[in-house]
Each structure stands twice: as structure tokens, then as C-alpha cells.
Design a protein around this motif. Structure first.
Motif, short mmCIF file in Angstrom:
data_model
loop_
_atom_site.label_atom_id
_atom_site.label_comp_id
_atom_site.label_asym_id
_atom_site.label_seq_id
_atom_site.Cartn_x
_atom_site.Cartn_y
_atom_site.Cartn_z
N ALA A 22 18.22 -24.93 55.64
CA ALA A 22 19.20 -24.98 54.54
C ALA A 22 18.69 -24.21 53.32
CB ALA A 22 19.51 -26.44 54.17
N ALA A 23 17.41 -24.39 52.99
CA ALA A 23 16.84 -23.67 51.85
C ALA A 23 16.85 -22.16 52.07
CB ALA A 23 15.43 -24.18 51.57
N ALA A 24 16.44 -21.74 53.26
CA ALA A 24 16.40 -20.31 53.57
C ALA A 24 17.81 -19.72 53.60
CB ALA A 24 15.70 -20.07 54.91
N LEU A 25 18.76 -20.45 54.16
CA LEU A 25 20.14 -19.97 54.21
C LEU A 25 20.70 -19.84 52.80
CD1 LEU A 25 22.64 -19.17 55.86
CD2 LEU A 25 23.26 -21.60 55.91
N LEU A 26 20.45 -20.82 51.96
CA LEU A 26 20.93 -20.76 50.58
C LEU A 26 20.37 -19.53 49.85
CD1 LEU A 26 22.44 -22.05 48.18
CD2 LEU A 26 20.33 -23.28 47.67
N LEU A 27 19.07 -19.29 50.00
CA LEU A 27 18.47 -18.12 49.35
C LEU A 27 19.07 -16.82 49.87
CD1 LEU A 27 14.72 -19.15 49.11
CD2 LEU A 27 16.32 -18.76 47.22
N GLN A 28 19.29 -16.74 51.18
CA GLN A 28 19.86 -15.51 51.74
C GLN A 28 21.29 -15.30 51.28
OE1 GLN A 28 19.14 -14.59 55.90
NE2 GLN A 28 17.46 -16.06 55.92
N VAL A 29 22.08 -16.37 51.23
CA VAL A 29 23.48 -16.26 50.81
C VAL A 29 23.56 -15.81 49.35
CG1 VAL A 29 25.55 -17.64 50.33
CG2 VAL A 29 24.44 -17.81 52.55
N GLU A 39 28.00 -11.52 58.23
CA GLU A 39 26.80 -11.63 57.39
C GLU A 39 26.29 -13.07 57.32
OE1 GLU A 39 28.40 -9.84 53.88
OE2 GLU A 39 27.32 -7.97 54.27
N LEU A 40 27.21 -14.02 57.27
CA LEU A 40 26.82 -15.43 57.26
C LEU A 40 26.15 -15.83 58.58
CD1 LEU A 40 26.79 -18.03 55.64
CD2 LEU A 40 29.05 -18.55 56.55
N ALA A 41 26.65 -15.32 59.68
CA ALA A 41 26.05 -15.62 60.99
C ALA A 41 24.64 -15.05 61.08
CB ALA A 41 26.93 -15.06 62.11
N VAL A 42 24.46 -13.83 60.60
CA VAL A 42 23.13 -13.21 60.62
C VAL A 42 22.19 -13.98 59.68
CG1 VAL A 42 21.83 -11.13 59.99
CG2 VAL A 42 23.94 -10.94 61.33
N ALA A 43 22.70 -14.38 58.52
CA ALA A 43 21.89 -15.15 57.58
C ALA A 43 21.49 -16.49 58.19
CB ALA A 43 22.66 -15.37 56.28
N ALA A 45 21.17 -17.22 61.40
CA ALA A 45 20.19 -16.97 62.46
C ALA A 45 18.82 -16.63 61.86
CB ALA A 45 20.67 -15.84 63.37
N GLY A 46 18.83 -15.80 60.84
CA GLY A 46 17.57 -15.46 60.16
C GLY A 46 16.94 -16.67 59.52
N ALA A 47 17.76 -17.54 58.94
CA ALA A 47 17.25 -18.76 58.32
C ALA A 47 16.65 -19.69 59.36
CB ALA A 47 18.37 -19.47 57.56
N LEU A 48 17.21 -19.69 60.56
CA LEU A 48 16.64 -20.51 61.64
C LEU A 48 15.25 -20.01 62.02
CD1 LEU A 48 17.06 -22.87 63.55
CD2 LEU A 48 18.15 -21.30 65.14
N LEU A 49 15.10 -18.70 62.11
CA LEU A 49 13.78 -18.13 62.39
C LEU A 49 12.80 -18.44 61.25
CD1 LEU A 49 14.78 -14.64 63.80
CD2 LEU A 49 13.85 -16.57 65.08
N ALA A 50 13.27 -18.33 60.01
CA ALA A 50 12.42 -18.64 58.86
C ALA A 50 12.02 -20.11 58.86
CB ALA A 50 13.13 -18.27 57.57
N ALA A 51 12.95 -20.99 59.23
CA ALA A 51 12.66 -22.42 59.27
C ALA A 51 11.60 -22.74 60.33
CB ALA A 51 13.94 -23.21 59.56
N ALA A 52 11.72 -22.13 61.49
CA ALA A 52 10.72 -22.34 62.54
C ALA A 52 9.36 -21.84 62.10
CB ALA A 52 11.16 -21.65 63.83
#
Length: 164
Positions: A22-29, A39-43, A45-52
Motif C-alpha cells: 500500500a505504501a509503495a503503491l501510494l508513492l507510485q501513484v 498505469e495503475l496496474a503496472v504501479a 505490480a511494481g508495488a508488489l515487487l517492492a513489498a516483497a
């Protein structure tokens, strides 16, 4: 009993991953100029990688995620610290462009007792004025690199004893 403990551990891991996601997605958005579904879907997915990755780094550093007592205060102070440090970085950049030398410093900083080392270090490092370089797994002390200037309200809220 083992199933309950394993379920609690899995639930804690899922909650941690969701928090980082959630934090990574918020920053990307925040950095996407025009928000569209692709763009939201890519963000996301990228946030999921960042979270892991964030969870893996936190586990490797043996940092704790707990200490949520100051989390709301820290989140409210974060935008002000971000603006303050961005202005400080812009001023330092302007000084360097005019031929002056600007030198950051390494400081030992003690985190407030009961703070979650992982989220405190992440939040402090998300500003341009302070970056946590190393942490002491035995105690709440971190080595941080800072820009010249006084600590922000965020740093004062999450640390104790000042910079050494």
C-alpha cells in the motif's frame, strides 16, 4: 496448536506485505501524471515487487515492524519533512552550482523506544535530508547520513537524544 501459530505467522506476513504494498503503491501513484488503468496496474505490480523486496530486506536486517504508537504522528509529519528536506536539497544544489562546497555528515541516531525499526528507517530515508546507512541489530541505534541543517519534526518525533 502448530496450525494456529503458523496461521498467525502467515497472517502477520500477509499484513506486512500489504502494508509495504500500500505504501509503495501510494508513492507510485503520486508520481503518475495522468492516472489510467494500465498505469495503475503496472504501479500495483511494481508495488508488489517492492513489498516483497522490503519484507526480505527487513527480515535480513532483523528489523522489527512493530511500534505503531507513533506511526500516525510520523505519517502526518512526513509531508512537511519531505517539503523541508526538498527545499534544503534545492538550496544545497544551488550552493554547489555557485561553486560552494556542501558536505553532509554521518550521525549516530537513537530511535525512540518501542518504534518499529523497519518503518522508521524507511520513512526517515524517504526524505532527501536523511538516509539510514546501517542499523545496530542489538539496539535501536542507526547510522544516518544527513544534509546540513537542523533535524525535521519527523526526525525529532522518531528519534531521541539528537544526532551524535
Amino acid at each position: 496448536m502448530t496450525g494456529t501459530a503458523g496461521g498467525a505467522t502467515a497472517a502477520a506476513a500477509a499484513a506486512e506485505l500489504f502494508g509495504w504494498w500500500a505504501a509503495a503503491l501510494l508513492l507510485q501513484v503520486l508520481f503518475i501524471s495522468t492516472l489510467s488503468w494500465p498505469e495503475l496496474a503496472v504501479a500495483a505490480a511494481g508495488a508488489l515487487l517492492a513489498a516483497a523486496a522490503a519484507r526480505a530486506v527487513r527480515r535480513a536486517a532483523t528489523a522489527r515492524t512493530g511500534g505503531r504508537a507513533r506511526l500516525l504522528t510520523a505519517l502526518l509529519l512526513f509531508p512537511g519533512a519531505l517539503l523541508t528536506d526538498t527545499a534544503r536539497l534545492a538550496a544545497a544544489t544551488a550552493r554547489v552550482l555557485r561553486g560552494h562546497r556542501v558536505t553532509g555528515r554521518f550521525h549516530t541516531v537513537r530511535l525512540r523506544p518501542g518504534s518499529g525499526t523497519a518503518w522508521v528507517c524507511g520513512l526517515l530515508s524517504a526524505t532527501p535530508g536523511l538516509y539510514v546507512v546501517d542499523l545496530d541489530p542489538a539496539g535501536p541505534t542507526v547510522l544516518a547520513h544527513t544534509l546540513p541543517g537542523r533535524p525535521t519534526a519527523l526526525e525529532r518525533a522518531l528519534t531521541t537524544g539528537g544526532r551524535r
